[in-house]
Design an enzyme around this catalytic site. Sequence first.
Site, PDB file in Angstrom:
ATOM      1  N   HIS A 193       0.432   5.356  -6.220  1.00 56.83           N
ATOM      2  CA  HIS A 193      -0.051   4.116  -6.737  1.00 56.83           C
ATOM      3  C   HIS A 193       0.926   2.920  -6.690  1.00 56.83           C
ATOM      4  CE1 HIS A 193      -3.458   6.640  -8.976  1.00 56.83           C
ATOM      5  NE2 HIS A 193      -3.435   6.885  -7.590  1.00 56.83           N
ATOM      6  N   SER A 203      -5.334   6.759  -2.553  1.00 55.98           N
ATOM      7  CA  SER A 203      -5.357   5.871  -3.656  1.00 55.98           C
ATOM      8  C   SER A 203      -4.148   5.157  -3.365  1.00 55.98           C
ATOM      9  CB  SER A 203      -5.180   6.688  -4.858  1.00 55.98           C
ATOM     10  OG  SER A 203      -4.097   7.584  -4.697  1.00 55.98           O
TER      11      SER A 203
END
Length: 219
Positions: free
Chosen positions: A209, A155
Amino acid sequence: MPHEPEPPAGESEERPRRISSSMLAPAVPQERRIEFERGMSYLPPLSLLLIVTYVVVLAWEVSVGALESRESIIAAGALYRPPVRDGELWRLLTATFLHGSPGHLIGNCVGLYIMGMACEHAFGFARSAAIYLMSGLGGSVLSVLVQPGPSVGASGVVFGVMGAVIVFLYQHQDAFYVRDKRIAVVLLVWTGFAILTGLATPFVDNFAHIGGFLGGALG
């Protein structure tokens, strides 16, 4: 009727000037603007190569029982602060190829495919590879600095690719049509929403992230 005085000698009566097209700044010719999507391939080679690699790695995880416990996923190469602190820096990269479940894998692969098309279209294969690497490492570094782990997943790479595309569209905003420039705004809003949502979800590695986004934006 009263007589209006004549203007003094040497002075002429000031009259409004009519604005002609020659007095206006020339508009940017439409033919000089381009559509960002023009020529974009639906088969981004680097992104597809990574997706296939992620699938193969998950199959390996399942075959060796890496998803059965916390200890087994750490042994498989997950990001975990104690061994990283002891010199196992390779975990900063290997963790980005591991996933915790098929659903985790599918979500990241879909995001990487969609954003990978834009990234490889904008930067090409080699530059995109550098962006992917910086995004993954950026996400891992910030994650391991803030929390001990273990953590796995691509991610951070997906968020990094988004960051790179946003910066690209902003830097070249005069070259694209308005509808294309809005892509950057939509991506930025979505990124902010995803990060805020991640802050409220304890099982999401939100620092990966954020670190990935920054790594990609700087790439």
